[in-house]
Design a protein around this motif. Structure first.
Motif, PDB file in Angstrom:
ATOM      1  N   MET A 119      47.004  53.728  32.596  1.00  0.00           N
ATOM      2  CA  MET A 119      46.616  53.581  33.989  1.00  0.00           C
ATOM      3  C   MET A 119      46.141  52.154  34.278  1.00  0.00           C
ATOM      4  N   ARG A 120      45.422  51.569  33.321  1.00  0.00           N
ATOM      5  CA  ARG A 120      44.962  50.192  33.517  1.00  0.00           C
ATOM      6  C   ARG A 120      46.140  49.235  33.622  1.00  0.00           C
ATOM      7  N   TYR A 121      47.193  49.541  32.872  1.00  0.00           N
ATOM      8  CA  TYR A 121      48.391  48.702  32.904  1.00  0.00           C
ATOM      9  C   TYR A 121      48.980  48.684  34.307  1.00  0.00           C
ATOM     10  N   TYR A 122      49.082  49.857  34.932  1.00  0.00           N
ATOM     11  CA  TYR A 122      49.673  49.940  36.263  1.00  0.00           C
ATOM     12  C   TYR A 122      48.761  49.323  37.324  1.00  0.00           C
ATOM     13  N   THR A 123      47.467  49.432  37.136  1.00  0.00           N
ATOM     14  CA  THR A 123      46.536  48.791  38.063  1.00  0.00           C
ATOM     15  C   THR A 123      46.667  47.273  37.987  1.00  0.00           C
ATOM     16  N   ARG A 124      46.731  46.751  36.767  1.00  0.00           N
ATOM     17  CA  ARG A 124      46.913  45.302  36.612  1.00  0.00           C
ATOM     18  C   ARG A 124      48.260  44.850  37.166  1.00  0.00           C
ATOM     19  N   LEU A 125      49.288  45.646  36.926  1.00  0.00           N
ATOM     20  CA  LEU A 125      50.613  45.299  37.426  1.00  0.00           C
ATOM     21  C   LEU A 125      50.642  45.314  38.954  1.00  0.00           C
ATOM     22  N   PHE A 126      49.992  46.309  39.563  1.00  0.00           N
ATOM     23  CA  PHE A 126      49.931  46.376  41.015  1.00  0.00           C
ATOM     24  C   PHE A 126      49.154  45.185  41.582  1.00  0.00           C
ATOM     25  N   LYS A 127      48.053  44.806  40.935  1.00  0.00           N
ATOM     26  CA  LYS A 127      47.291  43.630  41.376  1.00  0.00           C
ATOM     27  C   LYS A 127      48.139  42.368  41.287  1.00  0.00           C
ATOM     28  N   LEU A 128      48.945  42.277  40.237  1.00  0.00           N
ATOM     29  CA  LEU A 128      49.835  41.128  40.087  1.00  0.00           C
ATOM     30  C   LEU A 128      50.873  41.092  41.208  1.00  0.00           C
ATOM     31  N   PHE A 129      51.473  42.235  41.532  1.00  0.00           N
ATOM     32  CA  PHE A 129      52.440  42.296  42.624  1.00  0.00           C
ATOM     33  C   PHE A 129      51.769  41.957  43.958  1.00  0.00           C
ATOM     34  N   LEU A 130      50.541  42.421  44.140  1.00  0.00           N
ATOM     35  CA  LEU A 130      49.796  42.111  45.360  1.00  0.00           C
ATOM     36  C   LEU A 130      49.518  40.611  45.449  1.00  0.00           C
ATOM     37  N   ARG A 131      49.163  40.007  44.323  1.00  0.00           N
ATOM     38  CA  ARG A 131      48.909  38.555  44.299  1.00  0.00           C
ATOM     39  C   ARG A 131      50.180  37.768  44.618  1.00  0.00           C
ATOM     40  N   PHE A 132      51.305  38.175  44.028  1.00  0.00           N
ATOM     41  CA  PHE A 132      52.575  37.508  44.322  1.00  0.00           C
ATOM     42  C   PHE A 132      52.959  37.679  45.792  1.00  0.00           C
ATOM     43  N   GLY A 133      52.701  38.868  46.333  1.00  0.00           N
ATOM     44  CA  GLY A 133      52.979  39.090  47.748  1.00  0.00           C
ATOM     45  C   GLY A 133      52.141  38.198  48.640  1.00  0.00           C
ATOM     46  N   LEU A 134      50.865  38.024  48.274  1.00  0.00           N
ATOM     47  CA  LEU A 134      49.981  37.158  49.047  1.00  0.00           C
ATOM     48  C   LEU A 134      50.417  35.699  48.943  1.00  0.00           C
ATOM     49  N   LEU A 135      50.787  35.271  47.744  1.00  0.00           N
ATOM     50  CA  LEU A 135      51.261  33.895  47.579  1.00  0.00           C
ATOM     51  C   LEU A 135      52.567  33.662  48.341  1.00  0.00           C
ATOM     52  N   ASN A 136      53.438  34.650  48.330  1.00  0.00           N
ATOM     53  CA  ASN A 136      54.704  34.537  49.040  1.00  0.00           C
ATOM     54  C   ASN A 136      54.487  34.438  50.546  1.00  0.00           C
ATOM     55  N   GLU A 137      53.576  35.241  51.065  1.00  0.00           N
ATOM     56  CA  GLU A 137      53.314  35.232  52.505  1.00  0.00           C
ATOM     57  C   GLU A 137      52.475  34.026  52.919  1.00  0.00           C
ATOM     58  N   ALA A 138      51.686  33.472  52.006  1.00  0.00           N
ATOM     59  CA  ALA A 138      50.831  32.332  52.340  1.00  0.00           C
ATOM     60  C   ALA A 138      51.632  31.049  52.550  1.00  0.00           C
ATOM     61  N   GLU A 139      52.878  31.054  52.137  1.00  0.00           N
ATOM     62  CA  GLU A 139      53.717  29.876  52.372  1.00  0.00           C
ATOM     63  C   GLU A 139      53.883  29.611  53.863  1.00  0.00           C
ATOM     64  N   TYR A 140      53.925  30.666  54.624  1.00  0.00           N
ATOM     65  CA  TYR A 140      54.142  30.553  56.067  1.00  0.00           C
ATOM     66  C   TYR A 140      52.959  31.205  56.774  1.00  0.00           C
ATOM     67  N   ARG A 141      51.865  30.507  56.879  1.00  0.00           N
ATOM     68  CA  ARG A 141      50.634  31.066  57.432  1.00  0.00           C
ATOM     69  C   ARG A 141      50.745  31.383  58.909  1.00  0.00           C
ATOM     70  N   PHE A 142      51.629  30.686  59.596  1.00  0.00           N
ATOM     71  CA  PHE A 142      51.809  30.951  61.017  1.00  0.00           C
ATOM     72  C   PHE A 142      52.363  32.361  61.233  1.00  0.00           C
ATOM     73  N   ASN A 143      53.079  32.891  60.227  1.00  0.00           N
ATOM     74  CA  ASN A 143      53.597  34.249  60.333  1.00  0.00           C
ATOM     75  C   ASN A 143      52.469  35.260  60.485  1.00  0.00           C
ATOM     76  N   PHE A 144      51.323  34.995  59.857  1.00  0.00           N
ATOM     77  CA  PHE A 144      50.189  35.898  60.001  1.00  0.00           C
ATOM     78  C   PHE A 144      49.729  35.964  61.450  1.00  0.00           C
TER      79      PHE A 144
END
Length: 137
Positions: free
Chosen positions: A1-26
């Motif tokens: 379960m810890r593995y999936y939690t860490r993996l989900f946090k990693l995907f969330l971080r990548f999603g945030l970094l991907n969306e932060a490229e275009y801050r005006f989109n927010f």
């Protein structure tokens, strides 16, 4: 379960970094969400200005329904739709084999690896509507 939690946090971080490229989109998504919310409230107001209830539902109950609609549509647009679109793209381009060679549960990775973080604004609007309505109802 810890593995999936860490993996989900990693995907969330990548999603945030991907969306932060275009801050005006927010800001644009926030504006779009406010327009959707204003349209929903306007439709409820117009319909309920002529009658007291619609199918036995009053103003507050319909407002709670609108809040839940925002939460669920935000969840679908933030997690399910981007991951499903990426999955279909991988099948189309033939990259799915690369995903299947990764360690871990393939269904979990395919279902959660793409997260559109800015879509969570819809969920926040829905939560604000529900929090406000729970004090009234």
């Amino acid at each position: 379960m810890r593995y999936y939690t860490r993996l989900f946090k990693l995907f969330l971080r990548f999603g945030l970094l991907n969306e932060a490229e275009y801050r005006f989109n927010f800001l644009m998504h926030l504006f779009e969400t406010l327009i959707k919310f204003g349209t929903g409230i306007s439709v409820l107001w117009v319909v309920l200005s002529r009658t007291n209830s619609v199918g036995g539902w009053n103003w507050y109950e319909l407002l709670i329904l609108l809040g839940w609609w925002f939460i669920l549509s935000g969840l679908v647009n933030a997690m399910i739709a981007p991951s499903l679109k990426q999955f279909m793209n991988d099948v189309w381009k033939g990259n799915l084999d690369y995903l299947l060679t990764k360690p871990g549960a393939h269904q979990f990775i395919a279902s959660t690896r793409k997260i559109a973080v800015f879509q969570t604004v819809d969920m926040l609007v829905g939560l604000v509507v529900l929090a406000d309505r729970k004090s009234v109802v």
